[in-house]
Design an enzyme around this catalytic site. Sequence first.
Site, mmCIF file in Angstrom:
data_model
loop_
_atom_site.group_PDB
_atom_site.id
_atom_site.type_symbol
_atom_site.label_atom_id
_atom_site.label_comp_id
_atom_site.label_asym_id
_atom_site.label_seq_id
_atom_site.Cartn_x
_atom_site.Cartn_y
_atom_site.Cartn_z
ATOM 1 N N LYS A 148 0.734 -0.631 0.079
ATOM 2 C CA LYS A 148 -0.589 -0.417 -0.384
ATOM 3 C C LYS A 148 0.519 1.270 0.518
ATOM 4 O O LYS A 148 2.233 0.869 0.754
ATOM 5 C CB LYS A 148 -0.819 0.110 1.308
ATOM 6 C CG LYS A 148 -1.854 0.586 1.253
ATOM 7 C CD LYS A 148 -2.659 0.055 0.337
ATOM 8 C CE LYS A 148 -4.399 0.764 0.110
ATOM 9 N NZ LYS A 148 -5.372 -0.366 -0.285
ATOM 10 N N ASP A 183 -6.529 4.497 -5.022
ATOM 11 C CA ASP A 183 -7.438 4.313 -3.406
ATOM 12 C C ASP A 183 -8.509 5.907 -3.290
ATOM 13 O O ASP A 183 -8.842 6.129 -4.385
ATOM 14 C CB ASP A 183 -7.138 4.034 -2.571
ATOM 15 C CG ASP A 183 -7.411 3.222 -1.371
ATOM 16 O OD1 ASP A 183 -7.272 2.086 -0.918
ATOM 17 O OD2 ASP A 183 -8.109 4.423 -0.536
#
Length: 455
Positions: A135, A175
């Site tokens: 991430k 995201d």
Amino acid sequence: MTATLSSPSLGPGLDAIFQDVLRRSPAEPEFHQAVREVLETIGPVVSQHPEYVRQKLLERIAEPERQIIFRVPWADDNGEVHVNRGYRVEYNSALGPYKGGLRFHPSVSLGIVKFLGFEQVFKNALTGMPIGGAKGGADFDPKGRSDSEIMRFCQSYMTELHRHVGEYTDVPAGDIGVGERELGYLFGQYKRITNRYESGVLTGKGLTWGGARVRREATGYGTVFFVQEMLAQRDQSLDGKTVVVSGAGNVAIHAIEKAQALGARAIACSDSSGYVHDPDGIDVALLKQIKDVERAPIATYAARRRPGARFVPGRPVWELPCEVALPCATQNELTEADAAALVAGGVLAVAEGANMPCTPEAVRVLRAAGVPFAPGKAANAGGVATSALEMQQNASRDSWTFEHTEARLAEIMGEIHRLCADTAARYGAPGDYVLGANMAGFIRVADAMLALGLV
């Protein structure tokens, strides 16, 4: 929620591992929460696999393989220089290249990125696709910024990130705050720096430059497909069910769209200012216009839908009774009180469209009440699964139809549901998707790590 020594015991050996996580990663409560939630559930697996203990698999999984932090300097339209902080946590590559999104939001910190990366490892494992977990992001706020400012920020971010990513190394996606526009700017800068049209280095791309059909819809659609499987286990369906969704971004919009396509009626969604209640069912086309095109607050929807819809400022959307609840906004948004309200309102199923949107206390309330609850690592895995399908198409220079890709997504979500349900039943907890998801994902990652040796 920050776990401490006063928290309930995790079991033999696990408390010491968790305390080491707290010591090594101080002041990262979301990361602590994510690690503890997994440790709380995998005791039965660890007790049957002493090789996991001997090889210190838990300690190794709790520590990221690589943590990258860098500055991102950029200039706004007035020439003023700003400096943000960029992150990429390449968490675990036992199953394949690192894979996970980028988040541009003021709340982004190392702890947030580590929690998201840790969750991503198990989520990606559940898909059955050959991808590891990662991430990244930056504490940059794209709200109110011009396209030119966002382009300059993305170019500066990728100028540093490019040396750490690649289709066989690390494959970022979007995201919160990072959509198709931002991915375009990021990919353009990567192509310019590397002199390679390496389509597989990013996923979530536009259809005209290497993207995959259904990727935009996949997380929301996949969450609803998972709920469909949950209800089918109880001889029910979405047809005629009342649905409440939090958020009004990409995941929420497409969860509403698919739920209503399957016969449900989504009556509410929200943003940071409050929620809209539309008893006749959310008008998806209007919602897309307001949020995707105009980027306006959710109150605009109610103003245009009147007299049917109303805007409720500053209140949680979970105060509305519903049969299916889909938290699709951000971490720790659904509290213990919200969960109690949902139970009192007769909720039949809850599935996380966002990453860890339910607090631990909320999850305990739902599970204690016998409400089927699907954690995000299972329920919202459709997004990353379709990203892996995009990688397949990029590698083969192919492009699939919407119908074919959606059918593959539905198939994958059905397989994830079966894996979670079967694993929970095998370890004596039938119907517990939290236990099933955590144990199934952990086993896949742990076995791969054992096979690769001490690396």
